[in-house]
Design a protein around this motif. Structure first.
Motif, PDB file in Angstrom:
ATOM      1  N   HIS A 286      -3.952   8.431  -9.827  1.00 37.32           N
ATOM      2  CA  HIS A 286      -4.032   7.330  -8.857  1.00 37.32           C
ATOM      3  C   HIS A 286      -5.329   7.336  -8.063  1.00 37.32           C
ATOM      4  CE1 HIS A 286      -3.018  10.570  -6.179  1.00 37.32           C
ATOM      5  NE2 HIS A 286      -1.767  10.646  -6.611  1.00 37.32           N
ATOM      6  N   HIS A 287      -6.082   8.435  -8.109  1.00 31.66           N
ATOM      7  CA  HIS A 287      -7.367   8.561  -7.423  1.00 31.66           C
ATOM      8  C   HIS A 287      -7.250   8.363  -5.901  1.00 31.66           C
ATOM      9  CE1 HIS A 287      -9.291   8.790 -11.321  1.00 31.66           C
ATOM     10  NE2 HIS A 287      -8.800   7.607 -11.676  1.00 31.66           N
ATOM     11  N   GLY A 288      -6.095   8.667  -5.353  1.00 31.09           N
ATOM     12  CA  GLY A 288      -5.925   8.568  -3.902  1.00 31.09           C
ATOM     13  C   GLY A 288      -5.884   7.148  -3.372  1.00 31.09           C
ATOM     14  N   ILE A 289      -5.559   6.195  -4.239  1.00 34.64           N
ATOM     15  CA  ILE A 289      -5.539   4.780  -3.836  1.00 34.64           C
ATOM     16  C   ILE A 289      -4.104   4.348  -3.536  1.00 34.64           C
ATOM     17  CG2 ILE A 289      -6.091   2.415  -4.495  1.00 34.64           C
ATOM     18  CD1 ILE A 289      -8.153   3.575  -6.452  1.00 34.64           C
ATOM     19  N   ALA A 290      -3.894   3.764  -2.361  1.00 35.99           N
ATOM     20  CA  ALA A 290      -2.599   3.187  -1.993  1.00 35.99           C
ATOM     21  C   ALA A 290      -2.630   1.692  -2.289  1.00 35.99           C
ATOM     22  CB  ALA A 290      -2.311   3.428  -0.514  1.00 35.99           C
ATOM     23  N   HIS A 291      -1.531   1.168  -2.811  1.00 36.38           N
ATOM     24  CA  HIS A 291      -1.441  -0.247  -3.162  1.00 36.38           C
ATOM     25  C   HIS A 291      -0.310  -0.908  -2.382  1.00 36.38           C
ATOM     26  CE1 HIS A 291      -4.055   0.044  -6.807  1.00 36.38           C
ATOM     27  NE2 HIS A 291      -3.623   1.298  -6.783  1.00 36.38           N
ATOM     28  N   GLN A 292      -0.561  -2.117  -1.907  1.00 33.19           N
ATOM     29  CA  GLN A 292       0.473  -2.938  -1.278  1.00 33.19           C
ATOM     30  C   GLN A 292       0.477  -4.280  -1.980  1.00 33.19           C
ATOM     31  OE1 GLN A 292       2.860  -2.103   0.931  1.00 33.19           O
ATOM     32  NE2 GLN A 292       2.573  -3.122   2.867  1.00 33.19           N
ATOM     33  N   PHE A 293       1.567  -4.565  -2.700  1.00 32.83           N
ATOM     34  CA  PHE A 293       1.681  -5.798  -3.480  1.00 32.83           C
ATOM     35  C   PHE A 293       2.747  -6.668  -2.838  1.00 32.83           C
ATOM     36  CE2 PHE A 293       3.231  -7.731  -7.729  1.00 32.83           C
ATOM     37  CZ  PHE A 293       2.384  -8.820  -7.579  1.00 32.83           C
ATOM     38  N   PHE A 294       2.325  -7.829  -2.313  1.00 30.93           N
ATOM     39  CA  PHE A 294       3.249  -8.733  -1.633  1.00 30.93           C
ATOM     40  C   PHE A 294       3.846  -9.723  -2.629  1.00 30.93           C
ATOM     41  CE2 PHE A 294       0.616  -7.362   1.942  1.00 30.93           C
ATOM     42  CZ  PHE A 294       1.604  -7.015   2.844  1.00 30.93           C
ATOM     43  N   MET A 295       5.183  -9.759  -2.675  1.00 29.48           N
ATOM     44  CA  MET A 295       5.926 -10.694  -3.509  1.00 29.48           C
ATOM     45  C   MET A 295       6.879 -11.495  -2.619  1.00 29.48           C
ATOM     46  SD  MET A 295       6.746  -8.117  -6.700  1.00 29.48           S
ATOM     47  CE  MET A 295       7.264  -6.801  -5.592  1.00 29.48           C
ATOM     48  N   PRO A 296       7.360 -12.655  -3.060  1.00 34.54           N
ATOM     49  CA  PRO A 296       8.235 -13.474  -2.214  1.00 34.54           C
ATOM     50  C   PRO A 296       9.444 -12.748  -1.626  1.00 34.54           C
ATOM     51  CG  PRO A 296       7.477 -14.760  -4.065  1.00 34.54           C
ATOM     52  CD  PRO A 296       6.973 -13.365  -4.296  1.00 34.54           C
ATOM     53  N   PRO A 297      10.147 -11.861  -2.367  1.00 34.66           N
ATOM     54  CA  PRO A 297      11.302 -11.195  -1.751  1.00 34.66           C
ATOM     55  C   PRO A 297      10.912 -10.125  -0.734  1.00 34.66           C
ATOM     56  CG  PRO A 297      11.470 -11.202  -4.155  1.00 34.66           C
ATOM     57  CD  PRO A 297      10.078 -11.573  -3.810  1.00 34.66           C
ATOM     58  N   GLY A 298       9.688  -9.585  -0.842  1.00 33.86           N
ATOM     59  CA  GLY A 298       9.250  -8.515   0.036  1.00 33.86           C
ATOM     60  C   GLY A 298       8.154  -7.695  -0.619  1.00 33.86           C
ATOM     61  N   PRO A 299       7.492  -6.823   0.149  1.00 31.31           N
ATOM     62  CA  PRO A 299       6.355  -6.071  -0.382  1.00 31.31           C
ATOM     63  C   PRO A 299       6.769  -4.844  -1.187  1.00 31.31           C
ATOM     64  CG  PRO A 299       6.683  -5.547   1.931  1.00 31.31           C
ATOM     65  CD  PRO A 299       7.678  -6.628   1.592  1.00 31.31           C
ATOM     66  N   LEU A 300       5.882  -4.433  -2.090  1.00 29.94           N
ATOM     67  CA  LEU A 300       6.013  -3.193  -2.832  1.00 29.94           C
ATOM     68  C   LEU A 300       4.818  -2.317  -2.473  1.00 29.94           C
ATOM     69  CD1 LEU A 300       7.081  -1.328  -5.160  1.00 29.94           C
ATOM     70  CD2 LEU A 300       5.630  -2.665  -6.701  1.00 29.94           C
ATOM     71  N   ALA A 301       5.085  -1.142  -1.888  1.00 25.34           N
ATOM     72  CA  ALA A 301       4.028  -0.187  -1.573  1.00 25.34           C
ATOM     73  C   ALA A 301       4.066   0.934  -2.600  1.00 25.34           C
ATOM     74  CB  ALA A 301       4.212   0.376  -0.167  1.00 25.34           C
ATOM     75  N   ILE A 302       2.896   1.257  -3.160  1.00 27.24           N
ATOM     76  CA  ILE A 302       2.735   2.367  -4.096  1.00 27.24           C
ATOM     77  C   ILE A 302       1.775   3.343  -3.434  1.00 27.24           C
ATOM     78  CG2 ILE A 302       2.037   3.043  -6.429  1.00 27.24           C
ATOM     79  CD1 ILE A 302       2.476   0.076  -7.233  1.00 27.24           C
ATOM     80  N   LEU A 303       2.283   4.491  -3.001  1.00 25.84           N
ATOM     81  CA  LEU A 303       1.536   5.405  -2.145  1.00 25.84           C
ATOM     82  C   LEU A 303       1.306   6.727  -2.865  1.00 25.84           C
ATOM     83  CD1 LEU A 303       3.709   4.654   1.001  1.00 25.84           C
ATOM     84  CD2 LEU A 303       1.495   3.641   0.435  1.00 25.84           C
TER      85      LEU A 303
ATOM     86  N   ARG B 143       1.717  11.483  -9.208  1.00 24.57           N
ATOM     87  CA  ARG B 143       2.974  10.997  -8.649  1.00 24.57           C
ATOM     88  C   ARG B 143       2.672  10.012  -7.532  1.00 24.57           C
ATOM     89  NH1 ARG B 143       6.072  15.180  -5.967  1.00 24.57           N
ATOM     90  NH2 ARG B 143       4.027  15.797  -5.201  1.00 24.57           N
ATOM     91  N   SER B 144       3.591   9.112  -7.296  1.00 23.95           N
ATOM     92  CA  SER B 144       3.459   8.149  -6.198  1.00 23.95           C
ATOM     93  C   SER B 144       4.810   7.912  -5.545  1.00 23.95           C
ATOM     94  CB  SER B 144       2.912   6.806  -6.704  1.00 23.95           C
ATOM     95  OG  SER B 144       1.577   6.930  -7.152  1.00 23.95           O
ATOM     96  N   SER B 145       4.773   7.598  -4.264  1.00 23.99           N
ATOM     97  CA  SER B 145       5.971   7.221  -3.513  1.00 23.99           C
ATOM     98  C   SER B 145       6.086   5.695  -3.525  1.00 23.99           C
ATOM     99  CB  SER B 145       5.873   7.739  -2.081  1.00 23.99           C
ATOM    100  OG  SER B 145       6.959   7.278  -1.296  1.00 23.99           O
ATOM    101  N   ILE B 146       7.294   5.205  -3.721  1.00 23.66           N
ATOM    102  CA  ILE B 146       7.551   3.763  -3.791  1.00 23.66           C
ATOM    103  C   ILE B 146       8.397   3.333  -2.596  1.00 23.66           C
ATOM    104  CG2 ILE B 146       8.635   1.916  -5.134  1.00 23.66           C
ATOM    105  CD1 ILE B 146       6.209   3.140  -6.477  1.00 23.66           C
ATOM    106  N   VAL B 147       7.937   2.313  -1.885  1.00 30.02           N
ATOM    107  CA  VAL B 147       8.746   1.644  -0.857  1.00 30.02           C
ATOM    108  C   VAL B 147       8.750   0.168  -1.244  1.00 30.02           C
ATOM    109  CG1 VAL B 147       9.093   1.180   1.582  1.00 30.02           C
ATOM    110  CG2 VAL B 147       8.002   3.326   0.867  1.00 30.02           C
ATOM    111  N   TRP B 148       9.905  -0.287  -1.704  1.00 28.35           N
ATOM    112  CA  TRP B 148      10.025  -1.565  -2.413  1.00 28.35           C
ATOM    113  C   TRP B 148      11.077  -2.405  -1.688  1.00 28.35           C
ATOM    114  CZ3 TRP B 148      12.783  -1.153  -7.795  1.00 28.35           C
ATOM    115  CH2 TRP B 148      13.010  -2.415  -8.334  1.00 28.35           C
TER     116      TRP B 148
END
Length: 420
Positions: free
Chosen positions: A214-231, A237-242
């Motif tokens: 992942h190269h230490g990059i955090a992602h926040q993807f906004f979708m109509p039902p709510g955001p998906l964070a990939i940390l 490995r990454s932590s998901i808050v969806w």
């Protein structure tokens, strides 16, 4: 010698500390260490048993710690215990779109290189933080821990406060601090009301293992039902808050592992290769809840007990640690001046310091969530253009990076990396 009243008298004897803290999660122990290191005696009352807190197995939970929060943990002796397990967050990418359709061409990209202080923050697993706090408290003689006990009553007087535990024993102190979450019994027993509302969303939380780094990059993807964070976590490995609408989230969480991943994959994308679940899965209903007062007679609220907000910006624990730094500083300086640390005049300084900041942050996360958690074409066009503008202006990007790192506002000394 044979006194029938002796057992009752002993049962009601109280143990005295300067400060009683209800809640043994993360904010409570952090406050206990900060106060103990400035000369206060502290008792931490934790409803969970010690063996539960010490569980070493990875369960998927992790926290995004802003740089300022990392400084506080370093100041109270925690960071040295978890640094080897921390993953720096070097970049944040924010995009907008639909599941399976790819992101919008408009996006925001924040790089830690735009500030001088270092990484914007770190991801640390819950299990490492919990064990670090337990070890640090055990090594601190000014801290007494009471595990597996629940507070059932509290009584405040002009000289102090006494709490009664579920085994009938009592503890007393000069100040009571509630670090016991959004449904704070400490706040409720003090008659403190709350303001807030439900979002109709539920966060699905888990960790995944992926083939590519992942190269230490955090992602926040906004979708109509709510955001998906990939940390990013350590390793691949990454932590998901969806966030999803609550009825949808419950259906998804009830799926078996293969079906769960089948729903996640089009939202997640393939930029990290194949993905696999690691650890347990959790769901958390999302709401906004703010205590109408952060203080009462000989009582202060910290963390989620004072304010619970949407995880859209990952600021829940960071806001709590700002409370910790502010309250520790207010109480320590008051004690050095010979003031009563439990007096309303002292506690009002803490409330004045933290209440506006937390209310503004809670409202910002609320507005941001409502702006992005919809498919209104006009709003979508406006937010995409806005992201494009922010992403193209270095001064605005730098401001967002400093905000993400927790370096803005009236910072307590501990969050500046300075002793009180």
């Amino acid at each position: 010698m044979d006194n029938p009243e002796r057992a009752r008298i002993l049962h009601r004897m109280t143990q005295v500390s300067d400060i009683l803290i209800v809640g043994g999660g993360l904010n409570g122990p952090a406050l206990a260490l900060a106060l103990a290191q400035t000369g206060h005696s502290v008792t931490v009352i934790d409803a969970l048993a010690e063996k539960v807190r010490k569980t070493a197995a990875f369960d998927g939970r992790a926290y995004a710690l802003a740089l300022a929060s990392q400084r506080l943990l370093a100041a109270i002796g925690i960071w040295e215990r978890v640094a080897d397990h921390a993953q720096p967050m070097l970049e944040i990418k924010v995009t907008d779109g639909h599941a399976g359709a790819g992101p919008s061409p408009f996006f925001m990209h924040f790089d830690h290189a735009e500030i001088e202080e270092g990484p914007m923050g770190y991801m640390v697993e819950d299990r490492h933080l919990r064990r670090a706090f337990l070890a640090a408290m055990e090594a601190e003689p000014a801290i007494t821990r009471v595990d597996g006990k629940t507070v059932v009553a509290q009584e405040t007087g002009p000289g102090g406060v006494t709490v009664t535990l579920d085994d009938g024993s009592a503890l007393s102190g000069r100040l009571l601090v509630g670090c016991d979450g959004r449904r704070s019994g400490t706040a409720a027993r003090a008659g403190i009301k709350r303001t807030g509302w439900d979002y109709g969303q539920t966060a699905l939380v888990c960790a995944i293992e992926h083939d590519l780094p992942h190269h230490g990059i955090a992602h926040q993807f906004f979708m109509p039902p709510g955001p998906l964070a990939i940390l990013p976590l350590t390793g691949n490995r990454s932590s998901i808050v969806w966030s999803e609408r609550s009825d949808t989230a419950q259906r998804i969480n009830a799926l078996d592992e293969a079906e769960y991943l089948q729903v996640l994959r089009p939202r997640f994308g393939d930029f990290l290769g194949n993905i696999r679940l690691q650890g347990d899965r959790f769901t958390y209903p999302l709401n906004l809840t703010i205590a109408n007062s952060f203080i009462a007679e000989r009582l202060a609220l910290v963390g989620d007990a004072a304010h619970g907000m949407h995880p859209i910006a990952g600021q829940g624990l960071n806001a709590g640690l700002r409370d910790v730094g502010a309250l520790a500083e207010v109480l320590t300086l008051a004690g050095r001046r010979g003031e009563d640390i439990g007096s309303v005049l002292v506690l009002e300084r803490y409330q004045e310091w933290r209440r506006f900041d937390t209310a503004a942050l809670a409202m910002a996360t609320d507005v941001f969530n409502k702006l992005f958690s919809n498919d209104n074409p006009i709003l979508r066009l406006g937010r995409d253009i806005g992201m494009g503008i922010v992403g193209s202006l270095p001064s605005l990007r730098r401001g967002f990076v400093r905000e993400a790192a927790g370096l803005t506002g009236d910072l307590p000394k501990l969050l500046q990396g300075r002793p009180i």
